[in-house]
Write an enzyme that holds these catalytic residues in place. Sequence first.
Site, PDB file in Angstrom:
ATOM      1  N   LYS A  22     -12.891  29.477  -0.217  1.00  0.00           N
ATOM      2  CA  LYS A  22     -11.778  28.974   0.938  1.00  0.00           C
ATOM      3  C   LYS A  22     -12.323  27.315   1.406  1.00  0.00           C
ATOM      4  O   LYS A  22     -10.811  27.331   1.340  1.00  0.00           O
ATOM      5  CB  LYS A  22     -12.477  30.179   2.025  1.00  0.00           C
ATOM      6  CG  LYS A  22     -12.147  30.103   3.607  1.00  0.00           C
ATOM      7  CD  LYS A  22     -12.123  30.762   3.977  1.00  0.00           C
ATOM      8  CE  LYS A  22     -13.568  31.285   4.143  1.00  0.00           C
ATOM      9  NZ  LYS A  22     -14.086  30.081   6.010  1.00  0.00           N
ATOM     10  N   GLY A 100     -12.101  28.392  11.800  1.00  0.00           N
ATOM     11  CA  GLY A 100     -12.522  27.124  12.272  1.00  0.00           C
ATOM     12  C   GLY A 100     -12.380  25.953  11.529  1.00  0.00           C
ATOM     13  O   GLY A 100     -12.145  24.753  12.145  1.00  0.00           O
ATOM     14  N   GLN A 175     -16.915  20.221   7.918  1.00  0.00           N
ATOM     15  CA  GLN A 175     -14.909  20.395   9.061  1.00  0.00           C
ATOM     16  C   GLN A 175     -15.205  19.203   9.094  1.00  0.00           C
ATOM     17  O   GLN A 175     -14.680  18.408   9.237  1.00  0.00           O
ATOM     18  CB  GLN A 175     -15.280  21.690  10.190  1.00  0.00           C
ATOM     19  CG  GLN A 175     -15.960  22.938   9.033  1.00  0.00           C
ATOM     20  CD  GLN A 175     -15.689  24.135   9.960  1.00  0.00           C
ATOM     21  OE1 GLN A 175     -15.454  23.733  11.483  1.00  0.00           O
ATOM     22  NE2 GLN A 175     -15.032  25.300   9.503  1.00  0.00           N
ATOM     23  N   ASP A 326     -23.307  29.557   4.946  1.00  0.00           N
ATOM     24  CA  ASP A 326     -22.278  30.897   4.754  1.00  0.00           C
ATOM     25  C   ASP A 326     -23.207  32.375   4.588  1.00  0.00           C
ATOM     26  O   ASP A 326     -22.639  32.774   5.210  1.00  0.00           O
ATOM     27  CB  ASP A 326     -20.802  30.560   4.357  1.00  0.00           C
ATOM     28  CG  ASP A 326     -19.850  29.781   5.329  1.00  0.00           C
ATOM     29  OD1 ASP A 326     -20.691  29.609   6.407  1.00  0.00           O
ATOM     30  OD2 ASP A 326     -19.239  29.020   5.048  1.00  0.00           O
TER      31      ASP A 326
HETATM   32  C1  S3P Z   1     -16.745  24.450   5.534  1.00  0.00           C
HETATM   33  C2  S3P Z   1     -18.152  24.222   6.700  1.00  0.00           C
HETATM   34  C3  S3P Z   1     -19.206  24.904   7.071  1.00  0.00           C
HETATM   35  C4  S3P Z   1     -18.750  26.640   6.745  1.00  0.00           C
HETATM   36  C5  S3P Z   1     -17.376  26.951   7.222  1.00  0.00           C
HETATM   37  C6  S3P Z   1     -15.777  26.219   5.506  1.00  0.00           C
HETATM   38  C7  S3P Z   1     -15.801  23.335   5.236  1.00  0.00           C
HETATM   39  O1  S3P Z   1     -18.916  24.772   8.673  1.00  0.00           O
HETATM   40  O2  S3P Z   1     -19.917  27.594   7.537  1.00  0.00           O
HETATM   41  O3  S3P Z   1     -16.971  28.507   6.119  1.00  0.00           O
HETATM   42  O4  S3P Z   1     -15.300  24.214   4.168  1.00  0.00           O
HETATM   43  O5  S3P Z   1     -15.434  22.289   5.686  1.00  0.00           O
HETATM   44  P1  S3P Z   1     -19.405  23.049   9.435  1.00  0.00           P
HETATM   45  O6  S3P Z   1     -19.257  21.889   8.780  1.00  0.00           O
HETATM   46  O7  S3P Z   1     -19.650  24.098  10.998  1.00  0.00           O
HETATM   47  O8  S3P Z   1     -20.643  23.780   9.027  1.00  0.00           O
END
Ligand code: S3P
Length: 444
Positions: A22, A100, A175, A326
């Site tokens: 993803k 998110g 993120q 995750d």
């Molecule tokens: C992700 C970062 C993680 C993860 C999310 C995907 C990404 O989130 O939990 O499912 O693709 O950068 P956080 O940055 O909030 O830890």
Amino acid sequence: MRPRRFMPVGPLKGTIRVPGDKSISHRSIMLGALAVGETRVTGLLEGEDVLSTAAAMRAMGASVLRQAQDDRGGAEWIIHGVGVGALLQPEAALDMGNSGTSTRLLMGLVASHPITASFIGDASLSKRPMGRAIEPLSRMGAEFTASPGGTLPLMLRGASPAVPIEYRLPVASAQVKSAILLAGLNTPGVTTVIEPVPTRDHSERMLRGFGAELSVEIDSDGARVIRIRGEAELKPQVIEVPGDPSSAAFFIVAALIVPGSELTIQNVGLNPTRAGIVEVLRQMGGNITEVNPREVGGEPVADLLVRHSALKGIAVDPAIAPSMIDEFPALFVAAALAEGTTVTTGLDELRVKESDRISVMAAALSAAGARVTETEDGLTIEGTGGDPLPGANNQPVATHLDHRIAMSMAVAGLASRGGVEVDDTRPIATSFPQFEALLDGLKG
Ligand code: S3P
């Protein structure tokens, strides 16, 4: 709502292949949409979250097309980008759905373009904290009008030119790191992110792959210092997305806890910033063998052969949490079937995922008859020693629009006496649309 009861099954045997990663899928579309020319992507995860990113990039001027490749459902995605600095003003609000990652990364992109965008999302996403991205992006000159508590819906007016910053991440978040790096792409000069605790590094790998000037250095405190030179020109790429270890985790745990299982999961991404779950399950006694290790799309990948194992409870080192952030819902299910006590700590971030995964998993596992104690920053779980969980039939477990809760409790149902009823399976399509079909196929 689409409820479903997941019943106990016989051994899980055979070979499956999990869908594309993803995180890498989101980034393939975003970076392809900024490169001038044609980017081609195979193995893209066609889950709702990634489709939200695709729709948003189209709304900002890129062409993102799916081309069927074979009659087994394979597809190639063809992206024609607009060029860094040339994103168009979207005409309507960008609907981020449940995602998110789409929201925070796209906020970064918009923040350094001369455009204004509104971001909206579903009930789960609208509760999640965006202040962590708003704060550094405001320092770069972007202007935000957010809902109370720094949540969606929000309006973002990008800065032109944006101001390069040096920013030390207060939370371990890939993120937020990525939002700043993506904003840095169209910012004059050098933007610096300091990451005291390493998180998934797909953005760094892929930005480099697309030709951005990006360096990573470890400073004297052991923090990663990531620098990106802005006003970059990205070159289109051909990308093969490796399988998602976060999706594989549900089947790894299922095979470990269902007696007699012997399952091969092909094409699992094992980037060290993502593979914590495999290490922890091995520490618990899980029999997981890596077969045919190779590289796919610049990431380490292997097929995993997983055999049913007598798991033992452990104290999980909180330092490993970012590399399996995750996967805790799935780990909690494994712990519920292990012998002895599993203690997890340092998991505050789990409270701000698609749901509060500490309290929601505590409630769901307790409803299925597991012995679980919720603490401020984790769960303590007394396992059954391999006996099936009693199950939860009278009352469906509540998944709170969280795909990973739904899949974890489906797996718990497989190792229960009476089955586990999940209140809503629809959110599974955000990250793993084939999950139920794959599971049903294995049950033969
Ligand atoms: C992700 C970062 C993680 C993860 C999310 C995907 C990404 O989130 O939990 O499912 O693709 O950068 P956080 O940055 O909030 O830890």
